[in-house]
Motif scaffolding. Structure first.
Motif, PDB file in Angstrom:
ATOM      1  N   GLY A  92      -9.062  -6.980  -7.702  1.00 35.05           N
ATOM      2  CA  GLY A  92     -10.275  -6.664  -6.965  1.00 35.05           C
ATOM      3  C   GLY A  92     -10.013  -6.141  -5.567  1.00 35.05           C
ATOM      4  N   ALA A  93     -11.018  -6.303  -4.708  1.00 34.06           N
ATOM      5  CA  ALA A  93     -10.973  -5.763  -3.349  1.00 34.06           C
ATOM      6  C   ALA A  93     -10.774  -6.888  -2.339  1.00 34.06           C
ATOM      7  CB  ALA A  93     -12.258  -5.005  -3.044  1.00 34.06           C
ATOM      8  N   PHE A  94     -10.002  -6.584  -1.303  1.00 37.04           N
ATOM      9  CA  PHE A  94      -9.722  -7.548  -0.240  1.00 37.04           C
ATOM     10  C   PHE A  94      -9.780  -6.827   1.096  1.00 37.04           C
ATOM     11  CE2 PHE A  94      -7.663  -8.990  -4.048  1.00 37.04           C
ATOM     12  CZ  PHE A  94      -7.820 -10.370  -4.059  1.00 37.04           C
ATOM     13  N   VAL A  95     -10.204  -7.543   2.137  1.00 33.37           N
ATOM     14  CA  VAL A  95     -10.091  -6.995   3.483  1.00 33.37           C
ATOM     15  C   VAL A  95      -8.609  -6.755   3.752  1.00 33.37           C
ATOM     16  CG1 VAL A  95     -10.475  -7.396   5.938  1.00 33.37           C
ATOM     17  CG2 VAL A  95     -12.167  -8.190   4.272  1.00 33.37           C
ATOM     18  N   ALA A  96      -8.301  -5.578   4.255  1.00 36.15           N
ATOM     19  CA  ALA A  96      -6.903  -5.188   4.417  1.00 36.15           C
ATOM     20  C   ALA A  96      -6.150  -6.129   5.346  1.00 36.15           C
ATOM     21  CB  ALA A  96      -6.822  -3.763   4.955  1.00 36.15           C
ATOM     22  N   GLN A  97      -4.867  -6.264   5.095  1.00 41.26           N
ATOM     23  CA  GLN A  97      -3.973  -7.071   5.933  1.00 41.26           C
ATOM     24  C   GLN A  97      -2.885  -6.153   6.489  1.00 41.26           C
ATOM     25  OE1 GLN A  97      -3.364 -10.207   2.711  1.00 41.26           O
ATOM     26  NE2 GLN A  97      -3.545 -11.516   4.510  1.00 41.26           N
ATOM     27  N   PRO A  98      -3.142  -5.550   7.636  1.00 39.30           N
ATOM     28  CA  PRO A  98      -2.179  -4.589   8.188  1.00 39.30           C
ATOM     29  C   PRO A  98      -0.845  -5.251   8.498  1.00 39.30           C
ATOM     30  CG  PRO A  98      -4.302  -4.461   9.312  1.00 39.30           C
ATOM     31  CD  PRO A  98      -4.323  -5.703   8.498  1.00 39.30           C
ATOM     32  N   SER A  99       0.206  -4.527   8.224  1.00 39.78           N
ATOM     33  CA  SER A  99       1.537  -5.025   8.543  1.00 39.78           C
ATOM     34  C   SER A  99       1.830  -4.796  10.026  1.00 39.78           C
ATOM     35  CB  SER A  99       2.590  -4.299   7.702  1.00 39.78           C
ATOM     36  OG  SER A  99       2.641  -2.927   8.072  1.00 39.78           O
ATOM     37  N   ILE A 100       2.870  -5.444  10.514  1.00 40.33           N
ATOM     38  CA  ILE A 100       3.284  -5.252  11.900  1.00 40.33           C
ATOM     39  C   ILE A 100       3.664  -3.790  12.136  1.00 40.33           C
ATOM     40  CG2 ILE A 100       5.006  -5.862  13.634  1.00 40.33           C
ATOM     41  CD1 ILE A 100       2.946  -8.007  13.161  1.00 40.33           C
ATOM     42  N   GLU A 101       4.305  -3.169  11.155  1.00 44.91           N
ATOM     43  CA  GLU A 101       4.699  -1.767  11.301  1.00 44.91           C
ATOM     44  C   GLU A 101       3.470  -0.866  11.390  1.00 44.91           C
ATOM     45  OE1 GLU A 101       6.828   1.739  11.667  1.00 44.91           O
ATOM     46  OE2 GLU A 101       7.358  -0.363  12.034  1.00 44.91           O
ATOM     47  N   GLU A 102       2.459  -1.142  10.565  1.00 51.04           N
ATOM     48  CA  GLU A 102       1.221  -0.361  10.637  1.00 51.04           C
ATOM     49  C   GLU A 102       0.552  -0.541  11.995  1.00 51.04           C
ATOM     50  OE1 GLU A 102      -3.153   0.013   8.441  1.00 51.04           O
ATOM     51  OE2 GLU A 102      -1.514  -1.060   7.448  1.00 51.04           O
ATOM     52  N   ALA A 103       0.555  -1.779  12.491  1.00 53.08           N
ATOM     53  CA  ALA A 103      -0.025  -2.036  13.811  1.00 53.08           C
ATOM     54  C   ALA A 103       0.675  -1.208  14.873  1.00 53.08           C
ATOM     55  CB  ALA A 103       0.082  -3.526  14.132  1.00 53.08           C
ATOM     56  N   ARG A 104       1.990  -1.170  14.819  1.00 49.90           N
ATOM     57  CA  ARG A 104       2.754  -0.402  15.799  1.00 49.90           C
ATOM     58  C   ARG A 104       2.389   1.079  15.734  1.00 49.90           C
ATOM     59  NH1 ARG A 104       6.672   2.941  16.216  1.00 49.90           N
ATOM     60  NH2 ARG A 104       6.966   3.039  13.969  1.00 49.90           N
ATOM     61  N   LEU A 176     -11.469   8.340  17.205  1.00 50.02           N
ATOM     62  CA  LEU A 176     -11.166   7.101  17.908  1.00 50.02           C
ATOM     63  C   LEU A 176     -11.968   5.936  17.338  1.00 50.02           C
ATOM     64  CD1 LEU A 176      -9.394   6.064  20.144  1.00 50.02           C
ATOM     65  CD2 LEU A 176     -11.194   6.601  21.791  1.00 50.02           C
ATOM     66  N   THR A 177     -13.198   6.191  16.921  1.00 50.48           N
ATOM     67  CA  THR A 177     -14.001   5.148  16.294  1.00 50.48           C
ATOM     68  C   THR A 177     -13.322   4.631  15.036  1.00 50.48           C
ATOM     69  OG1 THR A 177     -16.067   6.078  17.148  1.00 50.48           O
ATOM     70  CG2 THR A 177     -16.246   4.632  15.250  1.00 50.48           C
ATOM     71  N   ASP A 178     -12.776   5.546  14.225  1.00 48.57           N
ATOM     72  CA  ASP A 178     -12.061   5.135  13.012  1.00 48.57           C
ATOM     73  C   ASP A 178     -10.811   4.321  13.359  1.00 48.57           C
ATOM     74  OD1 ASP A 178     -13.934   6.426  11.491  1.00 48.57           O
ATOM     75  OD2 ASP A 178     -12.761   8.266  11.259  1.00 48.57           O
ATOM     76  N   LEU A 179     -10.074   4.758  14.359  1.00 42.27           N
ATOM     77  CA  LEU A 179      -8.875   4.031  14.764  1.00 42.27           C
ATOM     78  C   LEU A 179      -9.219   2.635  15.283  1.00 42.27           C
ATOM     79  CD1 LEU A 179      -6.754   6.770  16.568  1.00 42.27           C
ATOM     80  CD2 LEU A 179      -6.123   5.537  14.491  1.00 42.27           C
ATOM     81  N   LEU A 180     -10.332   2.541  16.014  1.00 46.80           N
ATOM     82  CA  LEU A 180     -10.737   1.246  16.553  1.00 46.80           C
ATOM     83  C   LEU A 180     -11.148   0.289  15.446  1.00 46.80           C
ATOM     84  CD1 LEU A 180     -12.648   2.477  19.706  1.00 46.80           C
ATOM     85  CD2 LEU A 180     -10.674   0.938  19.712  1.00 46.80           C
ATOM     86  N   SER A 181     -11.730   0.815  14.365  1.00 51.25           N
ATOM     87  CA  SER A 181     -12.051  -0.042  13.221  1.00 51.25           C
ATOM     88  C   SER A 181     -10.781  -0.637  12.629  1.00 51.25           C
ATOM     89  CB  SER A 181     -12.811   0.756  12.152  1.00 51.25           C
ATOM     90  OG  SER A 181     -14.077   1.151  12.632  1.00 51.25           O
ATOM     91  N   ARG A 182      -9.741   0.178  12.536  1.00 52.52           N
ATOM     92  CA  ARG A 182      -8.468  -0.342  12.034  1.00 52.52           C
ATOM     93  C   ARG A 182      -7.854  -1.331  13.031  1.00 52.52           C
ATOM     94  NH1 ARG A 182      -4.932   4.490   9.473  1.00 52.52           N
ATOM     95  NH2 ARG A 182      -3.720   2.681   8.808  1.00 52.52           N
ATOM     96  N   CYS A 183      -8.028  -1.047  14.313  1.00 53.21           N
ATOM     97  CA  CYS A 183      -7.513  -1.968  15.322  1.00 53.21           C
ATOM     98  C   CYS A 183      -8.252  -3.301  15.290  1.00 53.21           C
ATOM     99  CB  CYS A 183      -7.643  -1.343  16.715  1.00 53.21           C
ATOM    100  SG  CYS A 183      -6.387  -0.092  17.058  1.00 53.21           S
ATOM    101  N   ILE A 186      -6.259  -5.388  13.380  1.00 55.90           N
ATOM    102  CA  ILE A 186      -4.929  -5.598  13.932  1.00 55.90           C
ATOM    103  C   ILE A 186      -4.950  -6.447  15.195  1.00 55.90           C
ATOM    104  CG2 ILE A 186      -2.947  -4.385  14.954  1.00 55.90           C
ATOM    105  CD1 ILE A 186      -3.706  -2.023  13.096  1.00 55.90           C
ATOM    106  N   ALA A 187      -5.931  -6.190  16.057  1.00 62.10           N
ATOM    107  CA  ALA A 187      -5.893  -6.861  17.352  1.00 62.10           C
ATOM    108  C   ALA A 187      -7.234  -7.377  17.837  1.00 62.10           C
ATOM    109  CB  ALA A 187      -5.314  -5.898  18.399  1.00 62.10           C
ATOM    110  N   LEU A 188      -8.257  -6.544  17.854  1.00 58.96           N
ATOM    111  CA  LEU A 188      -9.492  -6.935  18.529  1.00 58.96           C
ATOM    112  C   LEU A 188     -10.117  -8.173  17.927  1.00 58.96           C
ATOM    113  CD1 LEU A 188     -11.136  -3.466  19.227  1.00 58.96           C
ATOM    114  CD2 LEU A 188      -9.796  -4.902  20.750  1.00 58.96           C
ATOM    115  N   MET A 189      -9.969  -8.346  16.606  1.00 57.74           N
ATOM    116  CA  MET A 189     -10.559  -9.524  15.976  1.00 57.74           C
ATOM    117  C   MET A 189      -9.855 -10.802  16.399  1.00 57.74           C
ATOM    118  SD  MET A 189     -11.636  -8.582  12.091  1.00 57.74           S
ATOM    119  CE  MET A 189     -10.008  -9.005  11.578  1.00 57.74           C
ATOM    120  N   TYR A 190      -8.632 -10.676  16.863  1.00 55.79           N
ATOM    121  CA  TYR A 190      -7.823 -11.864  17.127  1.00 55.79           C
ATOM    122  C   TYR A 190      -7.769 -12.235  18.594  1.00 55.79           C
ATOM    123  CZ  TYR A 190      -6.178  -9.989  12.684  1.00 55.79           C
ATOM    124  OH  TYR A 190      -6.106  -9.455  11.424  1.00 55.79           O
TER     125      TYR A 190
END
Length: 252
Positions: A92-104, A176-183, A186-190
């Motif tokens: 099924g579908a899961f909220v993505a779990q970005p890797s450290i490399e993807e975050a970088r 930038l809006t799309d990038l911030l959603s990915r961030c 990675i970061a803003l949620m935490y």
């Protein structure tokens, strides 16, 4: 009177004709249903109500939004293309779990894009835009002081989009809006309250440099700010229940 339903053009009305037969209207389908699901899940991610790894059960989401599973599947496919959701065969579908490399990599792209944006903005920003940024900063600070997690997260992210729009580049703002959603994953949620407060203070310093039209300082402060956000990662947050996470979005 017998009416042939296969006739495409209705016959001309006569004196004995009582009514005109019409084909049944197709059922009404809201074209915004899929986008509504996409927007609600995205907002829940940005506002820390849906955490990385959360399972997004199709039937449960369909029940929450009172739509078909087909619409839910379309929404999840769109979110997958936006890198916010991972689709796993037979699971099924899961909220993505970005890797450290993807975050970088994401922060590396943001630094390149936003550094050029701020340098350009320094040359064209107006006093009225500076005043608008000061108002935004005050709203940020109010949210941080209230420990309004969802509000401060949205406002701290929006600051960067506001800068892009002031530079007069709508395509850049959308990117930038799309990038911030990915961030957000990675970061803003935490962010802790302390790191959110620190980010707000860094935004103030960036606006101060913009007001001085000091492009070199603005770029340096922006790059330092993004570097600090990247270093404040916490990758094992508490997970909310799916219903609890999505229902606030239905109230708006």
């Amino acid at each position: 009177m017998r009416v042939n339903l296969k006739v495409i053009q209705p016959p001309a009305p006569g004196p004995r004709q009582r009514s005109r037969v019409r084909a049944p209207a197709p059922p009404a389908v809201s074209p915004g249903s899929t986008q509504r699901i996409v927007d609600s899940i995205t907002t829940a991610i940005v506002e820390r109500r849906l955490m990385p790894g959360t399972k997004l059960a199709e039937q449960q989401i369909a029940d929450i939004f009172d739509v078909s599973r087909t619409l839910v599947r379309q929404a999840l496919n769109q979110l997958s293309r936006d890198h916010l959701v991972t689709l796993e065969p037979a699971r099924g579908a899961f909220v993505a779990q970005p890797s450290i490399e993807e975050a970088r990599q994401v922060f590396e792209v943001r630094k390149m894009i936003e550094a050029a944006m701020v340098k350009q903005l320094c040359a064209v920003i107006t006093n009225a835009q500076i005043a608008e940024l000061r108002t935004h900063l005050k709203t940020e600070l109010d949210a941080v002081r209230r420990t309004d997690v969802s509000g401060r997260t949205r406002l701290l992210a929006d600051f960067h989009v506001v800068l892009a729009r002031m530079a007069g580049n709508d395509v850049l703002a959308e990117l930038l809006t799309d990038l911030l959603s990915r961030c957000s994953l990675i970061a803003l949620m935490y962010q802790s309250s302390h790191s959110a407060e620190h980010s707000q203070e860094e935004h103030v310093a960036i606006v101060d440099a913009l007001e001085r039209r000091d492009a070199r300082a603005a770029v340096r402060l922006l790059e330092g700010h993004l570097g600090n956000v990247e270093r404040n990662l916490r990758l094992r947050p508490h997970m909310n229940d799916l219903v609890t996470a999505l229902q606030p979005g239905l109230k708006s």
